[in-house]
Design a protein around this motif. Structure first.
Motif, PDB file in Angstrom:
ATOM      1  N   ARG A 167     -43.563  48.413  53.397  1.00 20.26           N
ATOM      2  CA  ARG A 167     -42.544  47.425  53.563  1.00 20.26           C
ATOM      3  C   ARG A 167     -42.820  46.123  52.935  1.00 20.26           C
ATOM      4  NH1 ARG A 167     -38.890  45.279  55.690  1.00 20.26           N
ATOM      5  NH2 ARG A 167     -39.628  43.276  55.783  1.00 20.26           N
TER       6      ARG A 167
ATOM      7  N   MET B  91     -44.480  30.308  59.902  1.00 20.20           N
ATOM      8  CA  MET B  91     -44.356  31.649  60.502  1.00 20.20           C
ATOM      9  C   MET B  91     -42.911  31.984  60.825  1.00 20.20           C
ATOM     10  SD  MET B  91     -46.775  33.656  60.432  1.00 20.20           S
ATOM     11  CE  MET B  91     -46.418  35.058  61.480  1.00 20.20           C
TER      12      MET B  91
ATOM     13  N   THR C 134     -36.431  46.073  59.426  1.00 17.25           N
ATOM     14  CA  THR C 134     -35.944  46.504  60.737  1.00 17.25           C
ATOM     15  C   THR C 134     -34.519  47.038  60.607  1.00 17.25           C
ATOM     16  OG1 THR C 134     -37.300  44.706  61.606  1.00 17.25           O
ATOM     17  CG2 THR C 134     -35.864  45.806  63.162  1.00 17.25           C
TER      18      THR C 134
ATOM     19  N   LEU D 122     -34.618  50.498  59.280  1.00 19.32           N
ATOM     20  CA  LEU D 122     -35.026  51.448  60.316  1.00 19.32           C
ATOM     21  C   LEU D 122     -33.846  51.767  61.243  1.00 19.32           C
ATOM     22  CD1 LEU D 122     -37.097  53.124  61.814  1.00 19.32           C
ATOM     23  CD2 LEU D 122     -37.958  51.043  62.909  1.00 19.32           C
TER      24      LEU D 122
ATOM     25  N   THR E 189     -48.821  50.167  50.919  1.00 20.66           N
ATOM     26  CA  THR E 189     -49.252  48.779  50.782  1.00 20.66           C
ATOM     27  C   THR E 189     -50.290  48.658  49.664  1.00 20.66           C
ATOM     28  OG1 THR E 189     -49.977  46.861  52.046  1.00 20.66           O
ATOM     29  CG2 THR E 189     -51.066  48.943  52.551  1.00 20.66           C
TER      30      THR E 189
ATOM     31  N   PRO F 252     -46.793  53.624  58.452  1.00 19.97           N
ATOM     32  CA  PRO F 252     -45.610  52.843  58.072  1.00 19.97           C
ATOM     33  C   PRO F 252     -45.803  51.344  58.239  1.00 19.97           C
ATOM     34  CG  PRO F 252     -45.219  54.022  60.123  1.00 19.97           C
ATOM     35  CD  PRO F 252     -46.535  54.506  59.601  1.00 19.97           C
TER      36      PRO F 252
HETATM   37  C1  HEM Z   1     -39.494  48.432  60.411  1.00 24.08           C
HETATM   38  C2  HEM Z   1     -39.869  47.204  60.144  1.00 24.08           C
HETATM   39  C3  HEM Z   1     -41.168  46.826  59.487  1.00 24.08           C
HETATM   40  C4  HEM Z   1     -42.028  47.572  58.738  1.00 24.08           C
HETATM   41  C5  HEM Z   1     -41.899  49.050  58.355  1.00 24.08           C
HETATM   42  C6  HEM Z   1     -43.131  46.706  58.354  1.00 24.08           C
HETATM   43  C7  HEM Z   1     -44.219  47.104  57.579  1.00 24.08           C
HETATM   44  C8  HEM Z   1     -45.207  46.250  57.127  1.00 24.08           C
HETATM   45  C9  HEM Z   1     -46.287  46.642  56.267  1.00 24.08           C
HETATM   46  C10 HEM Z   1     -46.530  48.026  55.721  1.00 24.08           C
HETATM   47  C11 HEM Z   1     -47.047  45.553  56.048  1.00 24.08           C
HETATM   48  C12 HEM Z   1     -48.316  45.500  55.203  1.00 24.08           C
HETATM   49  C13 HEM Z   1     -49.474  45.954  56.080  1.00 24.08           C
HETATM   50  C14 HEM Z   1     -50.767  46.216  55.356  1.00 24.08           C
HETATM   51  O1  HEM Z   1     -50.944  45.736  54.236  1.00 24.08           O
HETATM   52  O2  HEM Z   1     -51.634  46.922  55.912  1.00 24.08           O
HETATM   53  C15 HEM Z   1     -46.448  44.453  56.771  1.00 24.08           C
HETATM   54  C16 HEM Z   1     -46.946  43.169  56.799  1.00 24.08           C
HETATM   55  C17 HEM Z   1     -46.372  42.145  57.511  1.00 24.08           C
HETATM   56  N1  HEM Z   1     -45.278  42.225  58.333  1.00 24.08           N
HETATM   57 FE1  HEM Z   1     -44.160  43.865  58.691  1.00 24.08          FE
HETATM   58  N2  HEM Z   1     -42.911  45.469  58.882  1.00 24.08           N
HETATM   59  C18 HEM Z   1     -41.738  45.492  59.584  1.00 24.08           C
HETATM   60  C19 HEM Z   1     -41.180  44.455  60.308  1.00 24.08           C
HETATM   61  C20 HEM Z   1     -41.770  43.236  60.478  1.00 24.08           C
HETATM   62  C21 HEM Z   1     -41.289  42.206  61.373  1.00 24.08           C
HETATM   63  C22 HEM Z   1     -40.101  42.336  62.328  1.00 24.08           C
HETATM   64  C23 HEM Z   1     -42.101  41.131  61.202  1.00 24.08           C
HETATM   65  C24 HEM Z   1     -42.089  39.797  61.901  1.00 24.08           C
HETATM   66  C25 HEM Z   1     -41.805  39.616  63.131  1.00 24.08           C
HETATM   67  C26 HEM Z   1     -43.095  41.480  60.214  1.00 24.08           C
HETATM   68  C27 HEM Z   1     -44.073  40.640  59.767  1.00 24.08           C
HETATM   69  C28 HEM Z   1     -45.043  40.979  58.850  1.00 24.08           C
HETATM   70  C29 HEM Z   1     -46.034  40.027  58.342  1.00 24.08           C
HETATM   71  C30 HEM Z   1     -46.103  38.527  58.661  1.00 24.08           C
HETATM   72  C31 HEM Z   1     -46.885  40.762  57.517  1.00 24.08           C
HETATM   73  C32 HEM Z   1     -48.097  40.222  56.760  1.00 24.08           C
HETATM   74  C33 HEM Z   1     -49.287  40.349  57.680  1.00 24.08           C
HETATM   75  C34 HEM Z   1     -50.582  39.801  57.092  1.00 24.08           C
HETATM   76  O3  HEM Z   1     -50.710  39.740  55.875  1.00 24.08           O
HETATM   77  O4  HEM Z   1     -51.469  39.448  57.897  1.00 24.08           O
HETATM   78  N3  HEM Z   1     -42.863  42.768  59.809  1.00 24.08           N
HETATM   79  N4  HEM Z   1     -45.325  44.906  57.425  1.00 24.08           N
END
Ligand code: HEM
Length: 520
Positions: free
Chosen positions: A11, A317, A329, A332, A393, A458
């Motif tokens: 994502r 943030m 989201t 999904l 990723t 995921p």
């Molecule tokens: C179905 C919905 C979502 C999916 C499938 C998803 C998936 C992902 C994935 C695959 C990553 C990268 C993780 C990695 O590199 O290991 C990521 C990072 C991130 N996601 Fe999501 N995400 C979703 C929804 C959200 C939501 C709702 C938020 C906030 C409330 C969010 C905030 C973030 C943030 C801030 C990062 C970066 C984290 C970091 O670098 O420390 N995501 N997400």
């Protein structure tokens, strides 16, 4: 090599990065990370630079193709590991579809995993609005120890279920609004919603996530559909990943020449950041007032807790949450409604569970009732598998590693295409069937399906995995429960290719669902 239909990659922020020095303690010490007999990096199969660049020009093979589609074409041509050549100031990207390689990459990611940055996002923070980002550029644009410190401060706010308890009631109000909106817009005769239902779903998801991001109700579903601040944030949250794909994934010369896409990207970031600053300032003043009036803070909202860490972090943030959270989201939720429409028996089974836990359509969910809904959770997991969002990723190697027999030097960016494996029959028997039961214990044997490690990620992996995962669970579980408790959902149109993937998953059809009221 196993080939399959492969929708997208995990994502949004999935292609962001960082740099650090530690080797994970989880690495098996006997494992040969860098192998003297491995073949040289230069031997990893790859298209020629010019040939690759030409493929993106008008009339070229990859012109207008998604990252998923062109990566799968390259996989067929070169095998499970290959290089996407970098140009215009970008480095080479190694792509791997091998579970062993994926494990090797993650086991060696260290305590501060590096994920390749979206350069246009990082550029904005560093050069266009440095005054906002002087103390930190936020989770999505920092690396190494700076990222580690920020993430450690934010994990308790985002990752602990107790922090989410207070949202059941307001989320339920948002879901009720959405139910009313469906009733308003569906055709009274056919009971089908209009072709732009995707936007209605997006508004609902936006409303829920901005409640968490800014502690306020935007009213975009019904009450204040033209709220200008909300619309600025809403539109930019939907645009940003498309622009990132054009600027940071496809070949682009924006680093040398200010292109219209580059200017649009800077403009929408500027506008939405200004709104985010205003909303957080209002939230800060509100918190001050409540504290002055003696409010107990035992049930603090996520925004209150971020303000306590640092108001500047709250601005960044709040803003990042919307970009990172809304589209994924939304995809999904659309995937879930499609899967349940096309599998009425599963929808029926889910409703039976919901009827038990939610005796009336108005029943309020809470932590205890959510624990009693295993089928709901299995349905959500299966939709994440069935329509994967993106390829996976990325990580930047902390040290030399051997992937599929090739030596990959420290500092190389690697795309771990684990999402492609979720639709592969080799790992998920009957992968083309929507089977929530695969995530539950078998009624006869009481056993769960064995999942090959590193084939279901995921939300990414390890310390840098998605920080919003628990918010997604809460938001999707409560909204899906409400929708299926209220309506029989059908989709009576062609759904053979419902999504396309540029960088992340996008709708390719009109979601004209039919919503028939459940009787009681
Ligand atoms: C179905 C919905 C979502 C999916 C499938 C998803 C998936 C992902 C994935 C695959 C990553 C990268 C993780 C990695 O590199 O290991 C990521 C990072 C991130 N996601 Fe999501 N995400 C979703 C929804 C959200 C939501 C709702 C938020 C906030 C409330 C969010 C905030 C973030 C943030 C801030 C990062 C970066 C984290 C970091 O670098 O420390 N995501 N997400």
């Amino acid at each position: 090599m196993a080939t399959t239909k492969v929708p997208l990659a995990a994502r949004q922020l999935a292609l962001i990065g960082a740099r650090s020095t530690h080797v994970s303690a989880a690495l098996n010490p006997t494992e040969n990370v860098s192998n003297a007999r491995a073949r040289a990096f230069s031997e990893v199969p790859r298209p020629g630079k010019l040939q690759f660049l030409r493929a993106f020009l008008p009339g070229g093979e990859f012109r207008n193709l998604s990252i998923t589609d062109f990566a799968l074409t390259l996989r067929k041509r070169y095998g499970d590991v290959f290089v996407i050549p970098g140009f215009f100031g970008r480095t080479d990207l190694v792509v791997t579809f091998s579970t062993k390689d994926i494990e090797m990459v993650f086991r060696n990611e260290g305590i501060w995993p590096d994920r390749g940055l979206f350069e246009s996002v990082a550029y904005f923070r560093e050069h266009i609005r440095p005054e906002v980002f002087e103390s930190t550029k936020g989770l999505v644009a920092t690396q190494g120890e700076e990222w580690g410190k920020l993430r450690s401060a934010l994990n308790p706010v985002f990752m602990q279920p107790k922090g989410l308890k207070m949202y059941y009631k307001p989320l339920s109000n948002i879901n009720n609004e959405f139910i009313e909106r469906i009733k308003e817009i569906r055709d009274p005769k056919t009971l089908e919603v209009p072709g732009d239902f995707e936007e209605e779903m997006a508004r609902m998801i936006f409303e829920s996530i901005s409640l968490i991001a800014f502690n306020c109700e935007m009213g975009l579903i019904r009450k204040h559909r033209n709220n200008p601040d909300a619309l600025t944030l809403f539109k930019s949250s939907r645009d940003i990943f498309r622009l990132i794909y054009l600027l940071d994934v496809q070949p682009s010369i924006w680093k040398y020449i200010s292109t219209p896409t580059y200017r649009k990207m800077m403009r929408i970031q500027n506008e939405s950041l200004n709104v985010s600053q205003r909303l957080v300032e209002e939230a800060r003043l509100d918190l001050e007032r409540r504290r002055a009036a003696g409010e107990q803070t035992a049930n603090s909202s996520m925004m209150d807790r971020m303000l306590d860490i640092d108001p500047k972090i709250a601005v960044i943030m709040g803003w990042d949450i919307l970009f990172a959270g809304v589209d994924g989201t939304l995809m999904l939720l659309s995937a879930l409604l499609l899967c349940l429409s096309k599998n009425q028996d599963k929808q029926h089974k889910l409703r039976e569970e919901l009827m038990r836990v939610m005796p009336t359509k108005e029943s309020l969910l809470n932590e205890a009732s959510m624990k009693d809904m295993p089928y709901l959770r299995a349905v959500i997991k299966e939709a994440l598998r069935y329509y994967p969002n993106g390829l996976g990723t990325t990580r930047k190697c902390k040290q030399d590693v051997t992937l599929s027999g090739y030596n990959i030097p420290q500092g190389t960016d690697i795309l771990v295409a684990s999402n492609a494996l979720m639709t592969d029959n080799e790992y998920y028997p009957q992968a083309d069937k929507f089977l929530p039961e695969r995530w539950l214990r078998d009624a006869e044997t009481n056993k769960k399906m064995q999942i090959t490690p590193f084939t279901f990620l995921p939300f990414g992996f390890g310390p840098r995995q998605c920080i919003g995962k628990r918010i997604v669970d809460l938001e999707i579980e409560t909204s899906l429960a409400k929708i299926i408790r209220n309506f029989h959902v059908e989709f009576n149109h062609d759904a053979s290719k419902p999504f396309k993937t540029t960088f992340l998953m996008e709708p390719a059809i009109k979601f004209r669902f039919k919503f028939t009221d459940v009787e009681n």
